[in-house]
Design a protein around this motif. Structure first.
Motif, PDB file in Angstrom:
ATOM      1  N   GLU A   1       0.831  -1.197   0.000  1.00 37.52           N
ATOM      2  CA  GLU A   1       0.000   0.000   0.000  1.00 37.52           C
ATOM      3  C   GLU A   1       0.872   1.256   0.000  1.00 37.52           C
ATOM      4  OE1 GLU A   1      -2.725  -0.109   3.283  1.00 37.52           O
ATOM      5  OE2 GLU A   1      -3.401  -2.119   2.727  1.00 37.52           O
TER       6      GLU A   1
ATOM      7  N   GLN B   1       0.714   5.610   0.439  1.00 31.77           N
ATOM      8  CA  GLN B   1      -0.024   6.833   0.754  1.00 31.77           C
ATOM      9  C   GLN B   1       0.923   8.009   0.583  1.00 31.77           C
ATOM     10  OE1 GLN B   1      -1.406   6.349   4.806  1.00 31.77           O
ATOM     11  NE2 GLN B   1      -3.156   5.084   4.183  1.00 31.77           N
TER      12      GLN B   1
ATOM     13  N   ARG C   1       0.588   2.010   7.182  1.00 33.70           N
ATOM     14  CA  ARG C   1      -0.563   2.904   7.069  1.00 33.70           C
ATOM     15  C   ARG C   1      -0.380   4.117   7.970  1.00 33.70           C
ATOM     16  NH1 ARG C   1      -5.555  -1.488   7.025  1.00 33.70           N
ATOM     17  NH2 ARG C   1      -5.146  -2.231   4.897  1.00 33.70           N
ATOM     18  N   GLN C   2      -0.735   5.268   7.447  1.00 33.47           N
ATOM     19  CA  GLN C   2      -0.582   6.504   8.207  1.00 33.47           C
ATOM     20  C   GLN C   2      -1.920   7.217   8.325  1.00 33.47           C
ATOM     21  OE1 GLN C   2       2.737   8.005   9.380  1.00 33.47           O
ATOM     22  NE2 GLN C   2       2.835   5.775   9.453  1.00 33.47           N
ATOM     23  N   ARG C   3      -2.041   7.980   9.399  1.00 33.27           N
ATOM     24  CA  ARG C   3      -3.296   8.670   9.684  1.00 33.27           C
ATOM     25  C   ARG C   3      -3.375   9.968   8.892  1.00 33.27           C
ATOM     26  NH1 ARG C   3      -6.495   7.280  14.326  1.00 33.27           N
ATOM     27  NH2 ARG C   3      -4.960   5.995  15.364  1.00 33.27           N
ATOM     28  N   HIS C   4      -4.353  10.063   8.019  1.00 34.75           N
ATOM     29  CA  HIS C   4      -4.550  11.253   7.194  1.00 34.75           C
ATOM     30  C   HIS C   4      -4.671  12.512   8.054  1.00 34.75           C
ATOM     31  CE1 HIS C   4      -7.104  13.146   3.704  1.00 34.75           C
ATOM     32  NE2 HIS C   4      -6.077  13.883   4.035  1.00 34.75           N
TER      33      HIS C   4
ATOM     34  N   PHE D   1      -1.237   4.220  11.603  1.00 33.98           N
ATOM     35  CA  PHE D   1      -2.618   3.757  11.436  1.00 33.98           C
ATOM     36  C   PHE D   1      -2.646   2.257  11.117  1.00 33.98           C
ATOM     37  CE2 PHE D   1      -6.905   3.852   9.366  1.00 33.98           C
ATOM     38  CZ  PHE D   1      -7.586   4.433  10.414  1.00 33.98           C
TER      39      PHE D   1
ATOM     40  N   PRO E   1      -2.938  -1.755  11.767  1.00 34.55           N
ATOM     41  CA  PRO E   1      -3.764  -2.520  12.713  1.00 34.55           C
ATOM     42  C   PRO E   1      -2.985  -2.886  13.980  1.00 34.55           C
ATOM     43  CG  PRO E   1      -3.926  -3.445  10.502  1.00 34.55           C
ATOM     44  CD  PRO E   1      -2.849  -2.411  10.457  1.00 34.55           C
ATOM     45  N   GLU E   2      -3.729  -3.169  15.027  1.00 38.76           N
ATOM     46  CA  GLU E   2      -3.111  -3.581  16.281  1.00 38.76           C
ATOM     47  C   GLU E   2      -2.167  -4.759  16.041  1.00 38.76           C
ATOM     48  OE1 GLU E   2      -6.914  -3.158  19.188  1.00 38.76           O
ATOM     49  OE2 GLU E   2      -7.148  -3.889  17.136  1.00 38.76           O
TER      50      GLU E   2
ATOM     51  N   LEU F   1      -5.334   5.889  19.702  1.00 39.81           N
ATOM     52  CA  LEU F   1      -6.241   7.020  19.906  1.00 39.81           C
ATOM     53  C   LEU F   1      -6.049   7.701  21.253  1.00 39.81           C
ATOM     54  CD1 LEU F   1      -9.663   5.827  18.468  1.00 39.81           C
ATOM     55  CD2 LEU F   1      -8.144   7.609  17.593  1.00 39.81           C
TER      56      LEU F   1
ATOM     57  N   THR G   1     -12.089   3.105  13.126  1.00 43.22           N
ATOM     58  CA  THR G   1     -11.795   4.468  12.694  1.00 43.22           C
ATOM     59  C   THR G   1     -11.667   4.520  11.184  1.00 43.22           C
ATOM     60  OG1 THR G   1     -10.440   4.552  14.676  1.00 43.22           O
ATOM     61  CG2 THR G   1     -10.338   6.441  13.210  1.00 43.22           C
ATOM     62  N   THR G   2     -12.182   5.591  10.613  1.00 43.48           N
ATOM     63  CA  THR G   2     -12.074   5.830   9.176  1.00 43.48           C
ATOM     64  C   THR G   2     -10.956   6.834   8.935  1.00 43.48           C
ATOM     65  OG1 THR G   2     -14.401   5.386   8.777  1.00 43.48           O
ATOM     66  CG2 THR G   2     -13.300   6.797   7.215  1.00 43.48           C
ATOM     67  N   ASN G   3     -10.123   6.532   7.976  1.00 46.26           N
ATOM     68  CA  ASN G   3      -8.931   7.358   7.796  1.00 46.26           C
ATOM     69  C   ASN G   3      -9.172   8.573   6.905  1.00 46.26           C
ATOM     70  OD1 ASN G   3      -6.317   8.104   8.212  1.00 46.26           O
ATOM     71  ND2 ASN G   3      -5.429   6.624   6.783  1.00 46.26           N
TER      72      ASN G   3
ATOM     73  N   SER H   1     -10.569  -4.092   7.601  1.00 52.74           N
ATOM     74  CA  SER H   1      -9.317  -3.353   7.643  1.00 52.74           C
ATOM     75  C   SER H   1      -8.257  -4.044   6.788  1.00 52.74           C
ATOM     76  CB  SER H   1      -8.857  -3.238   9.093  1.00 52.74           C
ATOM     77  OG  SER H   1      -7.499  -2.934   9.161  1.00 52.74           O
TER      78      SER H   1
ATOM     79  N   GLY I   1      -5.990   1.435   3.070  1.00 52.00           N
ATOM     80  CA  GLY I   1      -5.626   1.638   4.476  1.00 52.00           C
ATOM     81  C   GLY I   1      -6.581   2.552   5.208  1.00 52.00           C
ATOM     82  N   VAL I   2      -7.870   2.424   4.918  1.00 48.90           N
ATOM     83  CA  VAL I   2      -8.828   3.377   5.469  1.00 48.90           C
ATOM     84  C   VAL I   2      -9.337   2.981   6.855  1.00 48.90           C
ATOM     85  CG1 VAL I   2     -11.086   4.453   5.092  1.00 48.90           C
ATOM     86  CG2 VAL I   2      -9.545   4.095   3.176  1.00 48.90           C
ATOM     87  N   LEU I   3      -9.361   1.682   7.148  1.00 50.46           N
ATOM     88  CA  LEU I   3     -10.082   1.251   8.346  1.00 50.46           C
ATOM     89  C   LEU I   3      -9.137   0.713   9.402  1.00 50.46           C
ATOM     90  CD1 LEU I   3     -12.770  -0.562   6.244  1.00 50.46           C
ATOM     91  CD2 LEU I   3     -13.104   1.588   7.468  1.00 50.46           C
ATOM     92  N   ASN I   4      -9.416   1.058  10.650  1.00 48.65           N
ATOM     93  CA  ASN I   4      -8.594   0.547  11.742  1.00 48.65           C
ATOM     94  C   ASN I   4      -9.449   0.284  12.967  1.00 48.65           C
ATOM     95  OD1 ASN I   4      -6.299  -0.327  12.967  1.00 48.65           O
ATOM     96  ND2 ASN I   4      -5.434   1.696  13.333  1.00 48.65           N
ATOM     97  N   LEU I   5      -9.301  -0.907  13.535  1.00 51.28           N
ATOM     98  CA  LEU I   5     -10.026  -1.239  14.755  1.00 51.28           C
ATOM     99  C   LEU I   5      -9.275  -0.614  15.922  1.00 51.28           C
ATOM    100  CD1 LEU I   5     -10.930  -3.305  12.648  1.00 51.28           C
ATOM    101  CD2 LEU I   5     -11.129  -4.983  14.457  1.00 51.28           C
ATOM    102  N   GLU I   6      -9.941   0.249  16.658  1.00 53.54           N
ATOM    103  CA  GLU I   6      -9.224   0.945  17.716  1.00 53.54           C
ATOM    104  C   GLU I   6     -10.061   1.054  18.983  1.00 53.54           C
ATOM    105  OE1 GLU I   6      -6.169   4.046  16.318  1.00 53.54           O
ATOM    106  OE2 GLU I   6      -7.997   4.585  15.257  1.00 53.54           O
TER     107      GLU I   6
END
Ligand SMILES: Cc1cc2nc3c(=O)[nH]c(=O)nc-3n(C[C@H](O)[C@H](O)[C@H](O)COP(=O)(O)OP(=O)(O)OC[C@H]3O[C@@H](n4cnc5c(N)ncnc54)[C@H](O)[C@@H]3O)c2cc1C
Ligand code: SF4
Lengths: 465, 596
Positions: free
Chosen positions: A351, A353, A400-403, A428, A430-431, A460, B517-519, B561, B567-572
Motif C-alpha cells: 500500500e 499513501q 498505514r498513516q493517519r490522514h 494507522f 492494525p493492532e 487514539l 476508525t475511518t482514515n 481493515s 488503508g482506510v479502516l482501523n479497529l481501535e
C-alpha cells in the motif's frame, strides 16, 4: 441505526429547504461518476431542485476504482455500487442511461443519442476521462485497450481467455492494476516503462525501485527505458505482437494502454464552450457559459492553486469538487479550495499513501529524509524545507498513516524534528503490527547527528489526549 | 509442489469418502450382551427380549432396517408392558365395592385389594397412593361421582405406565442410539483403530498438506482472487452441495443420532483416554468441531500471514477451542464434576440455569458453587467490563466457539452475507427477540427451580425450554447457523440469532471504547470492506462519508481493515467521549465543512 437516520435526515433537510426556496430548478448532471454523484447527493441534501443524472456507461453509480476487483473475482459488479438501487428514487435523483451527443447552450437543450432531448436550467459536466492513445500504429486493433470504463472491463473479459501473454504500456497506477488483474489469471505480463524505474515521473528513485522489485517478485517482466513503437496485427485484426523502441518484437495477444488519461470531452468540441485539454473552469468551477459547470476529471482549472495541477484525475478531487459545487448551486458561491494534496494506491501487496507534495526530483528548497525497512517492502520519505525545516510532503509504502495527523502537521507547518518525535501518532496500522518509529528515529538521529526521543505512543488515547 | 499439494487434496477426499462410507461398514445384531448394556432394568429387558422374539441374534446389514426393527420392538414391548400394568374397569369395580357404601373413598381399602408382594401389586399400590391420595376420605354426592373421579385417576395412572415402566418416546433417540451402538459388529468395529487413523489422522494430514502448500504460495497479502468466480465460494454446485451436506449432518446429529453410531465407535478410544467413558455423538461432534477449527485455522493464518492481528486472533480461537471447549470439559467428566465449557457464557449457554444443571452444581459441592459463580460472573461482570475496554470482539472473534468455527471453517464464505438494509432490519428484530426469549425461558427455569412447580399459567416451563432448545439451539444455531455457511455466509447464527451477541452488542453500541476508525478522506468507495464483512455491515457507507463505525453487530474480526486497499479502516480502542456523536469528516476539502 445511523444508516437509516441519515437517510431520514436527508429528507428532512430537503423539506426544510423546500420551504425556504420555492424556485425549483432542473439541474442536469452529465456523468454518474464520483464527482457528478457527489454533486447530486449534496444538492439533494441542500435543496428541492429536480435532479437528473445522465450517463451512457452504466445505469447506476459504481466505483471505477474497483474495476480490477471485479475482474479478479474479489467482488461482483453489484458490490461496487456504493448505494443500493432503491437509494436514488428514495432521494429523488432521476437517472437516465444515455449518451449526450450534443448540447445547445443557448437554448439549454441536451441532445441524447436515440433522438431524445432534455431541457435543463443548470448543467453540470462531470464526464470524466478516457485512456490516452498517442497515435501508435495498431492502437485500435482488437485486443488493444485501456482500462477506464465498465465496457473496458467487459472487453478485457472477452480477450483474456485467449491471451497467452500480455504487454502493458505505460507504468502508472492503472498499468499496475492491469498487471495484477492479468496475473490473477496466470497470464504472463510484460510491462514497458519509459523511465528507468516504475512510475518514474512521479516517484523518487528509491520508491520507484522498491515497487519495481515488488513487481518482479510477482513475476512481472518489467522492461525499463523501453517504449512502444507499434502494435502488429494478425490476419483477423487482433494484436499478435508489439515492437518496442529497442527493436524487440514481443509476441502477445493483449496490449494494455495505460499511459495516462485525458478529459472525455470530444462531444463538446464544437459546442462553443471553452476547452483546452479539459473544460476550462474558474475558482467557482464555472465554465465560460452561464449556468454550466464542470467538475471532476474533465475540468481544467484556469486559476492556479499552490501545489496543485490544473487537471487532477483522482477520486478525491472529483468528490471535493462535487461537494463545493453543490454549495455554490444551493447556498452561496463557494471557492473550490482543496486542502493539502493526498493520494493513495496499492501495488500488488504494497500500500502507498502520500500527503503534501513529493516530486520525483527534489525541489530546489527541499531536503529529504528516507528510511527503508530491512525487508525492502516498507519505506517512509519525508521532504522538508531546507531553511525552515518544515514539512512539505511525505511518501509512505507498506505502513498505514493517519490522514488527519499528516494533514494537521502540514497545516501547522511542523518541523521534521517534531514529526519524527511524534511519528507514532500518525501510525494507522492494525493492532499488533510491527512498529518502525524507533528504527526510523535511530536512523534520523544518526544521519543528522541529533538526539531526539520518541515522545508519544501509537493509538487514539495518545492522539486525543 | 503442485503434485504434492494435489496429493494432499486427494488424500483428504479419499479419507472423507471413507468417512462417509464408514457409516455403512457395520452389521447389527441384538444380543444378550448388548441388551444388558443398554437396558439395566431386568424386567424391562425381558419385555424387550420377548417382543424381539425371533429377531435376537438376527444379523442386519443395514442400519436403517435395524433401527426400524428396533423401533417396532420398542413399541411392541411398550404394548406388552402397558397390558401388564394397566388397571381395567373390573379393578375399579372391585375397589368401589370394597368402599361400601360407595360414596366415600378410603385409600387403605382400595390398596388392600392388591397383593403387596407381587411386583404388579406393589406398582399399583404405589400408583394409587400417588394418584388417588387426594380423594382419601372424601364423601361424594353419589357413588356415580366417586366412580367418575376414580376412573379419571386410573386413566392417568395408565397413561404414566410407559414413562415409569417402559420405553418412553422422549427417550427414543437416546435409547435407539445406545442400542444401535452396542449392537454393532463387523468390519468397522473390529478395525476401529485402523479406521480412526485412516480417516481422522489421514484426513487431517491430507488437508493440512494441501492447505499448507496452497496457502504458502506467492507473497503475503490479500488473497481473494476468483472468490466470486468459483462455485465453491460463490454458491455454485460444490458450494450448494457443501451446504446440503452440512445441513444433513446437523439434522442427523440432532434428531437421528442413531445413524451416526459408526462414527461414534471410531472415537471411543479417544473418549476412554480422555474421560474414561464411552463416546457419545456429542463427543464425536466435539472432535470434528475442534479439528475443523484447527485445520481451517492453519489455513486462516497462512491466508492472512501478513496481518499480525489475524494471526493472533486465529491463534486465540484455536487455543480456546482445544482447551476450554474440548480438553477441560473432558477432564471435568473424568473427575466426576459437572460438565461445563468455562468460556461459554449465558445466554449462549442457554441451559446454565436449568434445575438439572443447578442441582448438578450444588451436588458437586464447593467446586460446583465455584463453577456456577464463574458462570454468573462472566455474564454480569465479564461481558460489560471486557466489552467496555475492547468491544465485543474480545469474545465473538477471539474466544467464542461458534465464532471460532465461523472465523476458520467459515472464512471462505464470509462474502456471502447479505448487506442490504432489509437484512439489517430483520437482524435487529430477530436477534433481540431471541435474547428476550432466552431471558424469559431462563426466568421460568429459575422459577421452576426455586418453587418446584413446572407450570406457569398452565404452560409447562420444560416445554418452553424444549422449544427453545429445538428452535434456537438445534435449528437456528446448528442447522441454519453452520449448515448455511456456503449459502448465506458464516455468521448467520451470530448475526440473526445469538442472544449473547445481542447482549454484547448492546454494550458495544452504547458503552464501549471500541470503534472502527475511518482514515480521513482516503476511501475510494471500492466496496471490499462491505463485501467481506461477515456480519453484513455496509462498512463503506460509513467509510466513504468519513464516519467512524460504531455498530452493535460488529464482531471485530478486522477483515474489513485487512482487505481495504487504501488503508482506510482501523479497529481501535479510544476515549469514549464523542465516540457516537462524532461528525463525519472527509479531510481534504477546505472549502466545505461537512456536517451531514
Ligand atoms: C482503474 C482505475 C483505478 C483508479 N484508481 C484510483 C484510485 O485508487 N484513487 C484515485 O484517487 N483515483 C483513481 N482512479 C481515478 C478515478 O477513478 C477518477 O478520477 C474518477 O472516477 C473520476 O470521476 P468523475 O466523476 O470525474 O468521472 P467518471 O467517473 O469518469 O464519470 C464520468 C461518467 O460520465 C459518462 N459520460 C461522459 N461523457 C458522457 C456523455 N457525453 N453522455 C453521457 N455520459 C457521459 C462516462 O461514461 C462516465 O460514466 C482510478 C481510475 C481507474 C480507471
Ligand atoms: S475497502 Fe477501504 S477504500 Fe474500499 S470502500 Fe471500504 S473503506 Fe473505502
Amino acid at each position: 441505526m445511523f444508516c437509516k437516520d441519515t437517510r431520514y435526515k436527508e429528507r428532512i433537510l430537503a423539506n426544510t429547504y423546500m420551504k425556504a426556496q420555492n424556485t425549483q430548478k432542473h439541474i442536469v448532471i452529465i456523468g454518474n461518476g464520483i464527482s457528478g454523484i457527489t454533486a447530486a447527493r449534496h444538492i439533494r441534501k441542500q435543496s428541492n431542485h429536480r435532479i437528473t443524472v445522465i450517463s451512457g456507461e452504466t445505469e447506476h453509480f459504481f466505483s471505477r476504482t474497483a474495476l480490477m476487483y471485479i475482474f479478479m473475482g474479489h467482488m461482483q459488479y453489484a458490490h461496487t455500487k456504493p448505494y443500493e438501487d432503491h437509494f436514488w428514487a428514495k432521494n429523488r435523483i432521476e437517472l437516465k442511461k444515455a449518451w449526450v451527443k450534443n448540447i445547445d447552450f443557448t437554448k439549454k437543450i441536451l441532445y441524447l443519442e436515440g433522438g431524445e432531448n432534455m431541457l435543463y436550467d443548470q448543467l453540470i459536466l462531470a464526464t470524466g476521462s478516457k485512456p490516452n492513445k498517442f497515435g501508435w500504429k495498431g492502437q485500435d486493433l482488437a485486443g488493444v485497450q485501456g482500462l477506464y470504463s465498465y465496457q473496458d472491463l467487459e472487453s478485457m473479459e472477452k480477450y483474456a481467455p485467449t491471451t497467452q501473454k500480455a504487454v502493458i504500456v505505460g507504468g502508472g497506477l492503472i498499468g499496475v492494476e492491469m498487471a495484477e488483474m492479468l496475473s490473477s489469471r496466470n497470464i504472463p505480463v510484460v510491462f514497458l516503462v519509459r523511465e528507468d524505474r516504475f512510475w518514474g515521473n512521479v516517484l523518487p528513485r528509491e520508491e520507484g525501485e522498491l515497487i519495481s522489485r515488488h513487481l518482479q517478485e510477482h513475476h512481472i517482466d518489467l522492461r525499463l527505458n523501453t517504449e512502444l513503437k507499434e502494435i502488429i496485427s494478425d490476419e483477423q485484426g487482433r494484436a499478435k505482437a508489439v515492437m518496442t523502441s529497442r527493436g524487440e518484437e514481443i509476441p502477445c495477444q493483449f496490449v494494455g494502454l495505460t499511459a495516462g488519461v485525458s478529459p472525455f470531452i470530444d462531444f463538446l468540441k464544437d459546442s462553443g464552450i471553452e476547452i483546452n485539454r479539459g473544460i476550462l473552469v474558474n475558482e467557482y468551477l464555472e465554465t465560460s457559459i452561464p449556468d454550466v459547470y464542470a467538475i471532476g476529471d474533465c475540468a481544467e482549472r484556469t486559476t492556479a492553486l499552490e501545489d496543485r495541477r490544473a487537471i487532477e484525475q483522482v477520486w478525491y478531487t472529483g468528490r471535493m469538487m462535487g461537494e463545493t459545487l453543490a454549495k455554490t448551486i444551493c447556498q452561496q458561491r463557494t471557492h473550490y479550495s482543496p486542502g493539502h494534496w493526498f493520494n493513495s494506491a496499492k501495488f500488488f501487496d504494497i500500500e502507498y499513501q502520500t500527503y503534501g507534495v513529493v516530486g520525483a526530483e527534489l525541489a530546489e528548497n527541499e531536503q529529504t529524509f528516507y528510511w527503508e525497512a530491512k525487508n525492502g517492502k516498507c519505506c517512509l520519505r519525508i521532504n522538508y524545507d531546507k531553511n525552515t525545516e518544515t514539512l512539505t510532503g511525505m511518501n509512505v509504502f507498506g505502513i498505514r498513516q493517519r490522514h488527519e495527523v499528516w494533514n494537521k502537521w502540514l497545516k501547522a507547518q511542523k518541523t521534521i524534528d517534531e514529526i519524527i518525535e511524534y511519528l507514532p501518532n500518525a501510525n494507522f496500522d492494525p493492532e499488533f503490527s510491527k512498529q518502525y518509529e524507533g528504527e526510523i528515529l535511530v536512523q534520523y538521529n544518526q544521519e543528522r547527528g541529533k538526539k531526539l526521543k520518541i515522545k508519544t505512543k501509537k493509538g487514539l488515547f495518545a492522539l486525543l489526549k | 509442489m503442485r503434485l504434492i499439494q494435489n496429493f494432499g487434496l486427494v488424500f483428504f477426499i479419499l479419507s472423507f469418502a471413507l468417512f462417509i462410507s464408514a457409516l455403512s461398514l457395520s452389521h447389527f445384531q441384538l444380543s444378550e450382551q448388548s441388551l444388558s448394556k443398554v437396558i439395566s432394568d431386568e424386567e424391562k429387558r425381558q419385555f424387550f427380549k420377548e417382543a424381539a422374539y425371533g429377531l435376537m441374534e438376527k444379523k442386519y446389514n443395514s442400519q436403517f432396517t435395524f433401527v426400524a426393527a428396533m423401533e417396532q420392538i420398542r413399541l411392541q414391548a411398550n404394548q406388552d408392558i402397558q397390558v401388564r400394568y394397566e388397571m381395567i374397569e373390573e379393578e375399579i369395580n372391585i375397589i368401589l365395592s370394597s368402599n361400601n357404601p360407595g360414596k366415600t373413598y378410603q385409600i387403605n381399602k382400595a390398596i388392600s385389594t392388591y397383593a403387596a408382594d407381587s411386583p404388579i401389586g406393589a406398582y399399583k399400590i404405589q400408583a394409587l397412593k400417588d394418584y388417588t391420595g387426594w380423594l382419601e376420605g372424601r364423601e361424594f354426592a353419589s357413588a356415580e361421582e366417586l366412580r367418575n373421579h376414580l376412573t379419571a385417576a386410573v386413566q392417568h395412572i395408565n397413561q404414566a405406565i410407559i414413562e415409569k415402566k417402559g420405553f418412553p418416546d422422549y427417550d427414543t433417540k437416546n435409547f435407539l442410539f445406545q442400542l444401535t451402538k452396542q449392537s454393532s459388529g463387523g468390519f468397522l468395529p473390529e478395525n476401529s483403530t485402523l479406521f480412526l487413523l485412516l480417516i481422522f489422522l489421514g484426513g487431517t494430514l491430507g488437508a493440512l498438506l494441501y492447505i499448507y502448500l496452497q496457502g504458502n504460495r506467492g507473497t503475503a497479502g490479500i488473497k481473494n482472487d476468483r472468490i466470486f468466480q468459483s462455485g465453491i465460494t460463490h454458491r455454485g454446485a460444490i458450494g450448494i452441495a457443501t451446504g446440503m451436506f452440512l445441513i444433513a449432518f446437523y439434522v442427523v446429529l440432532y434428531f437421528y443420532p442413531y445413524y451416526l453410531t459408526n462414527w461414534v465407535i471410531l472415537v471411543d478410544p479417544i473418549s476412554y483416554a480422555l474421560n474414561g467413558g464411552e463416546a457419545s455423538q456429542w463427543f464425536l461432534y466435539g472432535i470434528l468441531y475442534t479439528l475443523a477449527i484447527l485445520v481451517m485455522g492453519v489455513r486462516m493464518v497462512l491466508k492472512y500471514r501478513h496481518s499480525p492481528y489475524q494471526i493472533w486472533r486465529t491463534g486465540s480461537v484455536m487455543f480456546f477451542q482445544i482447551s476450554f471447549a474440548f480438553i477441560i470439559p473432558q477432564m471435568l467428566i473424568a473427575l466426576h464434576l459437572p460438565y461445563m465449557d468455562l468460556k461459554n457464557i449465558w445466554p449462549l449457554d442457554y441451559d446454565l440455569f436449568t434445575p438439572e444443571r443447578l442441582r448438578a452444581f450444588i451436588a458437586a459441592g464447593n467446586i460446583g458453587y465455584l463453577m456456577l459463580f464463574w458462570g454468573i460472573l462472566l455474564t454480569l461482570v465479564g461481558v460489560p467490563l471486557m466489552v467496555y475496554f475492547f468491544g465485543k470482539r474480545w469474545y465473538c472473534s477471539w474466544v467464542c466457539g461458534c465464532g471460532g468455527l465461523a472465523e476458520t471453517l467459515g472464512d471462505p464464505y464470509r462474502q456471502l452475507s447479505d448487506k442490504s438494509l432489509g437484512a439489517w432490519q430483520l437482524e435487529r428484530y430477530l436477534v433481540h427477540a431471541v435474547l428476550v426469549f432466552a431471558v424469559a425461558m431462563t426466568g421460568l427455569m429459575l422459577y421452576t427451580f426455586f418453587t418446584g412447580s413446572g407450570q406457569v399459567l398452565g404452560i409447562s416451563t420444560y416445554a418452553i425450554k424444549e422449544t427453545y432448545g429445538f428452535l434456537i439451539s438445534s435449528i437456528f444455531a446448528g442447522v441454519v447457523g453452520t449448515g448455511f455457511y456456503p449459502l448465506m455466509g458464516n455468521r448467520v447464527w451470530c448475526r440473526f440469532g445469538c442472544p449473547l451477541a445481542a447482549y454484547l452488542g448492546l454494550v458495544q453500541r452504547f458503552q464501549s471504547r471500541f470503534r472502527i476508525t475511518t482514515n480521513g478522506g482516503q476511501c475510494i468507495s471500492c466496496g471490499n470492506c462491505s463485501t467481506y464483512c461477515e456480519m453484513g455491515i455496509d462498512v463503506r457507507w460509513y467509510a466513504q462519508r468519513g464516519q467512524d463505525i460504531v455498530r452493535s453487530s460488529c464482531v471485530g474480526c478486522g477483515i474489513c481493515s485487512a482487505v481495504c486497499p487504501r488503508g482506510v479502516l482501523n479497529l481501535e480502542n479510544g476515549p469514549t467521549k464523542d465516540r457516537l456523536s462524532s461528525d463525519p469528516i472527509l479531510i481534504g476539502n477546505d472549502g466545505v465543512s461537512l456536517n451531514e
